[in-house]
Design a protein around this motif. Structure first.
Motif, mmCIF file in Angstrom:
data_model
loop_
_atom_site.group_PDB
_atom_site.id
_atom_site.type_symbol
_atom_site.label_atom_id
_atom_site.label_comp_id
_atom_site.label_asym_id
_atom_site.label_seq_id
_atom_site.Cartn_x
_atom_site.Cartn_y
_atom_site.Cartn_z
ATOM 1 N N ALA A 125 0.946 -0.996 0.010
ATOM 2 C CA ALA A 125 -0.075 0.080 -0.059
ATOM 3 C C ALA A 125 0.803 1.146 0.027
ATOM 4 O O ALA A 125 1.911 1.416 0.891
ATOM 5 N N ASP A 138 3.483 0.753 2.996
ATOM 6 C CA ASP A 138 3.590 -0.556 3.719
ATOM 7 C C ASP A 138 3.699 -1.823 2.764
ATOM 8 O O ASP A 138 2.822 -1.768 1.960
ATOM 9 N N SER A 140 4.460 -6.360 2.394
ATOM 10 C CA SER A 140 4.395 -7.362 2.967
ATOM 11 C C SER A 140 5.372 -8.367 2.043
ATOM 12 O O SER A 140 5.175 -8.375 0.669
ATOM 13 N N ARG A 146 -1.632 -7.292 6.146
ATOM 14 C CA ARG A 146 -2.215 -6.296 5.582
ATOM 15 C C ARG A 146 -2.693 -5.217 6.584
ATOM 16 O O ARG A 146 -2.800 -5.389 7.930
ATOM 17 N N PRO A 147 -2.802 -3.833 5.943
ATOM 18 C CA PRO A 147 -3.188 -2.896 6.995
ATOM 19 C C PRO A 147 -4.763 -2.930 7.072
ATOM 20 O O PRO A 147 -5.414 -3.384 6.420
ATOM 21 N N ASP A 148 -4.985 -2.105 8.252
ATOM 22 C CA ASP A 148 -6.147 -2.234 8.890
ATOM 23 C C ASP A 148 -6.973 -0.965 7.882
ATOM 24 O O ASP A 148 -6.156 0.053 8.047
ATOM 25 N N LEU A 149 -7.724 -1.111 7.375
ATOM 26 C CA LEU A 149 -8.219 -0.083 6.139
ATOM 27 C C LEU A 149 -8.879 1.231 7.049
ATOM 28 O O LEU A 149 -8.661 2.354 6.430
ATOM 29 N N GLU A 151 -8.009 2.273 10.117
ATOM 30 C CA GLU A 151 -6.879 2.773 10.682
ATOM 31 C C GLU A 151 -6.111 3.539 9.780
ATOM 32 O O GLU A 151 -5.688 4.864 9.704
ATOM 33 N N LEU A 152 -5.776 3.073 8.611
ATOM 34 C CA LEU A 152 -4.965 3.677 7.592
ATOM 35 C C LEU A 152 -5.775 4.943 6.942
ATOM 36 O O LEU A 152 -4.979 5.909 6.734
#
Length: 170
Positions: A125, A138, A140, A146-149, A151-152
Motif C-alpha cells: 500500500a 506498507d 509485506s 495487511r493494513p487495517d483499512l 486505521e489507514l
C-alpha cells in the motif's frame, strides 16, 4: 535487487491499464492524493477478502483520495475477479516485474500451476501526495499482513488535513 521505495521522493512514473476506464498513472502531479494497493492476484483468497473490505468502504476512501488497485494478473483474470466479487473500484492489471521492483515489493514465484503461472507481487500500500512523492509505504512479503483499512484511512486523513511531513528514514 530489492530496493526500498524512499518516502519523500518521487515515485517512478507508472501507468496501469484498467478494466473499465482510461489507464491510471502514479508518479506525476495530479490534483488529489492517491492510495495504490497492490494485491497478489486472482489466486489469493486473502486478497479477495481484503479487497472486498476495501469495496465496502470505497466511498469513504474516494471522498479523500483516488484509489488504484493493481496486480500482475491478466485482464481476463482481473475481469473474472471483478465480476465474481462485484467490486466497484476500477481494477488495474498487468503490473510488471520492473514496476514491482521499483515499488520495492517482494516478488514471488508460484508454488504450483494451481496457484498461478507467472511471478507476482506480494501486497503493498502506497500513499502518494498530489506532487507524486511517496508519503507512506506498507509492504509485506506474504499474504497475511495487511493494513487495517479504517486505521489507514484515519491516518491518511490526519496527514492530509495537517500537511504532516514524511516520517522515517531509509
Amino acid at each position: 535487487m530489492h530496493t526500498k521505495p524512499r518516502v519523500g521522493k518521487p515515485v517512478e512514473e507508472m501507468t496501469f491499464e484498467t478494466l473499465d476506464s482510461a489507464p491510471v498513472s502514479i508518479g506525476r502531479p495530479k490534483e488529489r492524493w492517491t492510495m495504490l494497493f497492490v494485491y497478489r492476484g486472482r489466486h489469493c483468497p486473502r486478497c479477495k477478502r481484503f479487497l472486498s473490505k476495501l469495496n465496502d468502504v470505497l466511498s469513504d476512501w474516494n471522498s479523500v483520495m483516488d484509489v488504484i488497485v493493481v496486480s500482475a494478473d491478466t485482464a481476463e483474470k482481473a475481469r473474472l475477479d471483478k465480476e465474481e466479487f462485484g467490486w466497484n473500484f476500477d481494477l488495474s492489471f498487468g503490473l510488471t516485474e520492473k514496476q514491482m521492483r521499483s515499488l520495492g515489493l517482494y516478488v514471488s514465484d508460484p508454488l504450483s500451476d494451481a496457484e498461478t503461472s507467472n511471478r507476482f507481487a506480494e501486497p503493498g500500500a502506497f500513499g502518494i501526495r498530489p506532487d507524486g512523492t511517496l508519503m507512506l509505504v506498507d509492504i509485506s512479503n506474504g499474504p497475511a499482513a495487511r493494513p487495517d483499512l479504517a486505521e489507514l484511512l484515519d491516518g491518511m486523513k490526519f496527514n492530509i488535513e495537517n500537511n504532516r511531513p514524511v516520517r522515517g528514514e531509509a
